[in-house]
Write a protein that holds these residues in place. Structure first.
Motif, short mmCIF file in Angstrom:
data_model
loop_
_atom_site.label_atom_id
_atom_site.label_comp_id
_atom_site.label_asym_id
_atom_site.label_seq_id
_atom_site.Cartn_x
_atom_site.Cartn_y
_atom_site.Cartn_z
N PHE A 1 -3.90 4.84 132.86
CA PHE A 1 -3.31 5.80 131.94
C PHE A 1 -4.31 6.21 130.86
CE2 PHE A 1 -0.91 6.91 128.11
CZ PHE A 1 -0.13 7.95 128.61
N GLN A 2 -5.06 5.25 130.32
CA GLN A 2 -6.05 5.57 129.29
C GLN A 2 -7.14 6.49 129.86
OE1 GLN A 2 -6.97 1.44 128.33
NE2 GLN A 2 -6.15 1.73 126.25
N PHE A 3 -7.54 6.23 131.11
CA PHE A 3 -8.53 7.09 131.75
C PHE A 3 -7.97 8.50 131.92
CE2 PHE A 3 -10.22 8.85 135.78
CZ PHE A 3 -11.54 9.05 135.37
N GLY A 4 -6.70 8.60 132.37
CA GLY A 4 -6.08 9.91 132.52
C GLY A 4 -6.00 10.66 131.21
N LEU A 5 -5.70 9.94 130.11
CA LEU A 5 -5.63 10.57 128.80
C LEU A 5 -7.01 11.05 128.35
CD1 LEU A 5 -4.00 11.31 126.29
CD2 LEU A 5 -4.42 8.99 125.42
N LEU A 6 -8.05 10.27 128.64
CA LEU A 6 -9.40 10.65 128.23
C LEU A 6 -9.86 11.92 128.93
CD1 LEU A 6 -12.01 9.99 126.67
CD2 LEU A 6 -12.72 8.62 128.64
N VAL A 7 -9.69 11.97 130.26
CA VAL A 7 -10.14 13.16 130.99
C VAL A 7 -9.25 14.37 130.71
CG1 VAL A 7 -11.19 11.78 132.82
CG2 VAL A 7 -8.85 12.59 133.09
N GLY A 8 -8.02 14.11 130.27
CA GLY A 8 -7.11 15.22 130.00
C GLY A 8 -7.17 15.76 128.59
N THR A 9 -7.74 15.00 127.66
CA THR A 9 -7.75 15.44 126.26
C THR A 9 -8.51 16.74 126.06
OG1 THR A 9 -7.43 13.20 125.41
CG2 THR A 9 -8.45 14.80 123.93
N PRO A 10 -9.69 16.96 126.64
CA PRO A 10 -10.34 18.28 126.48
C PRO A 10 -9.48 19.40 127.04
CG PRO A 10 -11.88 16.67 127.38
CD PRO A 10 -10.54 16.03 127.43
N ILE A 11 -8.73 19.10 128.10
CA ILE A 11 -7.88 20.12 128.70
C ILE A 11 -6.78 20.51 127.71
CG2 ILE A 11 -6.56 20.72 130.75
CD1 ILE A 11 -9.51 19.90 131.21
N LEU A 12 -6.29 19.53 126.95
CA LEU A 12 -5.25 19.82 125.96
C LEU A 12 -5.77 20.79 124.90
CD1 LEU A 12 -2.47 19.26 124.70
CD2 LEU A 12 -3.52 17.35 123.47
N THR A 13 -6.93 20.50 124.34
CA THR A 13 -7.49 21.39 123.32
C THR A 13 -7.73 22.79 123.87
OG1 THR A 13 -8.64 19.48 122.39
CG2 THR A 13 -9.33 21.64 121.62
N GLY A 14 -8.37 22.84 125.04
CA GLY A 14 -8.66 24.14 125.64
C GLY A 14 -7.43 24.93 125.97
N SER A 15 -6.33 24.24 126.23
CA SER A 15 -5.07 24.92 126.54
C SER A 15 -4.41 25.45 125.28
CB SER A 15 -4.12 23.97 127.27
OG SER A 15 -4.71 23.46 128.44
N LEU A 16 -4.30 24.60 124.28
CA LEU A 16 -3.55 24.96 123.08
C LEU A 16 -4.20 26.10 122.31
CD1 LEU A 16 -2.47 21.45 121.76
CD2 LEU A 16 -1.14 23.08 123.11
N ILE A 17 -5.53 26.17 122.35
CA ILE A 17 -6.19 27.22 121.56
C ILE A 17 -6.30 28.55 122.32
CG2 ILE A 17 -7.52 25.52 120.27
CD1 ILE A 17 -9.95 26.31 121.90
N ARG A 18 -5.85 28.59 123.58
CA ARG A 18 -6.02 29.82 124.35
C ARG A 18 -5.23 30.98 123.79
NH1 ARG A 18 -6.45 28.36 130.83
NH2 ARG A 18 -8.55 27.48 130.71
N VAL A 19 -4.03 30.71 123.30
CA VAL A 19 -3.22 31.81 122.77
C VAL A 19 -3.89 32.42 121.55
CG1 VAL A 19 -1.00 32.45 121.81
CG2 VAL A 19 -1.10 30.77 123.65
N VAL A 20 -4.32 31.58 120.62
CA VAL A 20 -4.95 32.08 119.40
C VAL A 20 -6.25 32.81 119.73
CG1 VAL A 20 -5.97 31.42 117.21
CG2 VAL A 20 -3.89 30.30 117.98
N LEU A 21 -7.06 32.22 120.60
CA LEU A 21 -8.33 32.86 120.95
C LEU A 21 -8.09 34.18 121.68
CD1 LEU A 21 -10.50 29.82 122.12
CD2 LEU A 21 -10.61 31.06 119.95
#
Length: 916
Positions: free
Chosen positions: A52-72
């Motif tokens: 689970f920790q590994f999944g969270l680590l590899v997924g964290t950049p995806i979270l940032t890149g996803s959330l800022i897409r609307v604003v960008l």
């Protein structure tokens, strides 16, 4: 000078530069965005991370890149993609370079958030590129740009070799340098898009952020978001997950695993351009059908775990093995990646055509949901591995996602086509054999028995006709709903008994089993809300009641064998959600039958007596599992560790005959209302109503608490007061909550739902504080009874609040619809208020039902992290304070929406008039 060259480039040359430099920039950004798919493997080893920790680590950049897409995306529409794209690459370069300074798991997570900025480049590039091309070429152009997904393959090809030779730190520094160089080149050799240039020439200011977000009110934007959640989100998730999967499943080195993972990433990237060409030439719908159809087949094959079979043959045992070898695996993931690439282009083909001036905002939201898939799915993969122990469980989840997307798309298309041809279809005979002798006199003569004249607010019609029909439907509905709640909550008792009959599950696993029916039931509720107006209340109630047999029989068989795998219990726990889903469809259906002045009482009876199923199951199951109710037919009893036997299978089997009887009662005693018929699109207007979301929040505080406490109270009592047999008292809480809901509807009808809800939340805050106090002194005499009394008070208050919040919804919509439709006739306003109220009632019930998952899971997480449930309970206390503030501020204060309505002089019937 490069700037002068860029400024002086011809239109076709500028267009070409914009496309190809944007694609190259996106490739490099995507390579950085997925960098943890390779370096994360070494970091996992260095830090000793679990799945689970590994999944969270590899997924964290995806979270940032996803959330800022609307604003960008909005900024790109407002200020131009050239500047925003450059700024994104510079910021991502800095964050990627700073990775080398991370030293533990939290700092790596923090650094990963910064790396995720590179993922926001997608919405910037879509907005920028689409403005350079006409509509008939945008599919191809965006397909070429989207092929920058191949950056994931670049990382898998090059990063393993660099990491083996120089360490993962070198990978981070090289990728950061590439981003910085690309940022400079892009800014120097591209021009501002034509739209921005035209605005600057005329001095036009960019539109506001709110105006840019206006299209997000449309349902189709969110439907496309689901499609993109699979075609892009699953692509990103697998791009991150496959190297780890291949290493574990086939034993390859990290270098070889990276190469094989690229066999998936390459076609899922470069063929996106071909998907754009096909969408321009043959239509995006056809491409999407192929995408989802093939994905369903491929993910089904990949989800089948390696299995050994032994058959008792004539001449002795015959054994054989079924499994996917490495070559078939590579071929299948290649095919999956290829069709995902086509689907990504097909989804985005629609956006610049229908939202030419909102490409950044709409494309950003769709991209956000796709990116969230890339964030959530790796964690879900790791969690499924931990829970099921089956490595192929990740493909099982993808099979489910692709199947749901295909079915939803197909059903939506059929509904659209049916609506377009409804007049012609209604003139046809019921059977084709009747066509030669069919005429106007036969039209509609055999079209079912839906009631077409329904006027419950007409006093004469109500007394003479409507009242008897409405009450007949109500009592049949109550019986079905009671059984639905019983099946939904049966785990709350069964889970507490599993260790006693030989199941060696951990406390956290047991809390997961107690919580999962709430998760699936809440999710089903969201969809069940819209089913009665589409299929008819009678048919849907019958089918949904029959569905309860699956978990009832499954539980009965599974608990008889202590070797039953844990994943089977997870599946059965999810199937129990069928019972939870029925609430929303039942309430949405019954809401249509009653006049406004009786809705509060009718909905209170339906929900309250239906809620009694929770109390019935917690009273009946501890009794029926002690005797062999079904004799030899029910199976052998299980030995209890402390002595004695239990027939735990009776917890499931006991409901089967009642389910059959209730399903027949629903079919023969209930009715359909013609005026209730409406499509999902008609009902989806509630997503634009702010009060829908406010009431979702408030109803989560009332019903979410009731059902969550019902699911978690038996197990919480057992863990906190093991010396007390709390199961013999567990039924009392749901009983109090159900009865208080059933018989308090008149209070809200008389005094106003808003005021009653406010008092209910105050009482719940007091109740949860009492629970916290008595858990804190649980070693003292009498602490259990204080704990128990506080919970009973909580159940009582939540039941009153359940009734009052539902009474608020018709009152709110009856008043708000006048503002929303000022020019409509009163009858039309009434009909719209009725339909929207019914849909909101069902939808809020779906959202609130997640309490059945979050409350037990919060207990388990709090105990695991802090050693006690107090942290979770304090969170509930703060939540109730927020609910008090919202109810007062929006509805009950002077000037609030319901203030004048609830304080108006009452008529002789003591009702609140909500109709216009």
């Amino acid at each position: 000078m490069p700037e002068a060259q860029a400024a002086s480039a011809s239109p076709s040359e500028a267009q070409s530069r914009a496309l190809w430099l944007s694609t190259l920039a996106f490739t490099i950004c995507f390579a950085a965005w997925t960098i943890f798919s390779i370096i994360g493997i070494q970091i996992k080893r260095d830090l000793g991370l679990n799945e689970f920790q590994f999944g969270l680590l590899v997924g964290t950049p995806i979270l940032t890149g996803s959330l800022i897409r609307v604003v960008l995306g909005v900024w790109s529409d407002q200020y131009g993609g050239r500047v925003v794209y450059t700024a994104v690459m510079v910021a991502a370069a800095v964050a990627t370079g700073l990775l080398v300074f991370a030293y533990d798991y939290p700092t790596f997570l923090l650094a990963a958030l910064g790396v995720g900025i590179s993922g926001g480049s997608f919405s910037v590039g879509v907005a920028y590129v689409s403005k350079w091309f006409p509509k008939e070429k945008q599919g191809t152009a965006l397909g070429i740009f989207g092929a920058g997904n191949v950056g994931a393959a670049v990382t898998k090809f090059l990063a393993p070799m660099i990491m083996v030779a120089m360490g993962w730190e070198a990978v981070a520094l090289i990728w950061a340098a590439a981003l910085l160089v690309m940022a400079v080149a892009f800014f120097l050799f591209t021009q501002d898009d034509p739209d921005l240039a035209a605005r600057r020439a005329t001095g036009t200011k960019p539109e506001s952020f709110a105006a840019m977000m206006e299209p997000l009110k449309n349902v189709q934007v969110w439907r496309f978001s689901l499609y993109y959640f699979f075609v892009f989100g699953a692509f990103v998730a697998l791009a991150l997950w496959l190297p780890r999967y291949i290493i574990d499943a086939y034993g390859f080195s990290i270098t070889t695993a990276g190469m094989i993972g690229a066999a998936y990433s390459v076609p899922a990237s470069i063929f996106r351009a071909y998907g754009g060409v096909l969408s321009d030439r043959y239509g995006a719908r056809r491409v999407m059908y192929w995408t989802f159809g093939v994905s369903v087949v491929v993910t089904f094959l990949l989800s089948y775990p390696p299995t050994d079979f032994v058959i008792a043959g004539i001449n002795g045992p015959i054994s054989f093995h079924i499994g996917i070898g490495v070559i078939p695996f590579i071929v299948l993931v290649f095919v999956l990646g290829f069709f995902m690439s086509l689907g990504k282009a097909a989804v985005y083909k629609h956006i610049p055509v229908y939202y030419p001036n909102r490409v950044g905002a709409v494309g950003g939201v769709v991209g956000l949901m796709g990116g969230l898939g890339g964030f959530l799915l790796p964690m879900a993969f790791g969690l499924l591995n931990d829970l099921t122990g089956i490595r192929q469980s990740c493909f099982m989840l993808l099979f489910l996602l692709s199947a749901v997307s295909l079915v939803w798309m197909h059903v939506s298309i059929l509904q659209m086509e049916r609506q377009a041809t409804t007049p012609a279809l209604e003139r046809l005979p019921e059977l084709p054999e009747m066509q030669p002798i069919h005429g106007p006199a036969q039209e509609g003569a055999l079209r079912g028995g839906a009631i077409r004249d329904w006027r419950p607010d007409d006093p004469v019609f109500w007394e003479q006709t409507g009242k008897a029909i409405a009450h007949r439907n109500l009592w049949a509905s109550i019986a079905c709903l009671l059984l639905s709640f019983a099946v939904w909550m049966v785990w709350s008792v069964v889970v507490a008994k599993l260790p006693a009959v030989g199941f060696n599950f951990t406390t956290d696993q047991l809390f997961w089993l107690a919580a999962l029916p709430g998760l699936s039931g809440a999710t089903f509720r969201i969809f069940y809300t819209f089913m009665p107006p589409i299929f008819g209340g009678r048919l849907w109630t019958t089918l949904s009641t029959w569905s309860l047999i699956l978990p009832a029989l499954g539980i009965g068989f599974a608990v008889q064998n202590p070797t039953t795998p844990y994943w089977v219990f997870l599946l059965l726990a999810l199937l129990c959600g069928f019972g939870g889903g029925n609430f929303s469809s039942s309430m949405a259906n019954i809401a249509f039958f009653f006049p406004k002045h009786e809705k509060g009482n009718a909905l209170g009876l339906n929900a309250g007596l239906g809620n009694l199923g929770v109390s019935v199951v917690q009273l009946a199951v501890p009794l029926v599992i002690t005797v062999g109710v079904f004799g030899w037919l029910g199976g052998e009893p299980q030995a209890v560790s402390g002595g004695g036997v239990l027939w735990l299978q009776n917890a499931g089997f006991i409901w089967v005959p009642f389910i059959i009887a209730a399903a027949f009662a629903a079919w023969f005693r209930m009715d359909d209302l013609a005026e209730m018929k409406s499509s999902f699109a008609d009902q989806a207007v509630i997503f634009r109503r702010k009060h829908n979301w406010i009431m979702c929040f408030l109803y989560t505080g009332t019903f979410g608490s009731f059902i969550g406490y019902s699911a978690g109270f038996p197990l919480l009592s057992t863990t906190q007061f093991p010396e007390v047999n709390a199961l013999q008292f567990a039924f009392l809480g749901p009983l109090l909550g159900a009865l208080s809901r059933s018989f308090s509807g008149w209070i809200s009808d008389r005094w106003g739902g808003g005021r009653v809800t406010l008092l209910a939340f105050i009482a719940m805050a007091i109740g949860v504080y009492g629970v916290i106090h008595f858990i804190g002194i649980k070693d003292q005499p009498g602490a259990f009874w204080g704990f128990f009394a506080s919970f009973m008070f909580l159940f009582l208050a939540s039941g009153v609040g359940n009734s009052s919040t539902f009474q608020m919804i018709p009152a709110i919509m009856g008043k708000d619809i006048v503002r929303l439709m000022p020019d409509a006739e009163p009858a039309e306003q009434r009909l719209h208020a009725e339909k929207e109220s019914a849909a909101i009632i069902g939808f809020t019930g779906g959202i609130a039902a997640y309490g059945a998952f979050f409350i037990p899971k919060s207990y388990g997480s709090s105990i695991a992290m802090t050693g006690g449930p107090e942290a979770a309970l304090w969170g509930f206390f703060v939540f109730y304070l927020v609910c008090i503030a919202v109810t007062w501020a929006v509805y009950t204060r002077r000037g609030g929406l319901l203030y004048d309505l609830e304080r108006a002089p009452k008529s002789g019937s003591a009702t609140i008039r909500t109709s216009p």
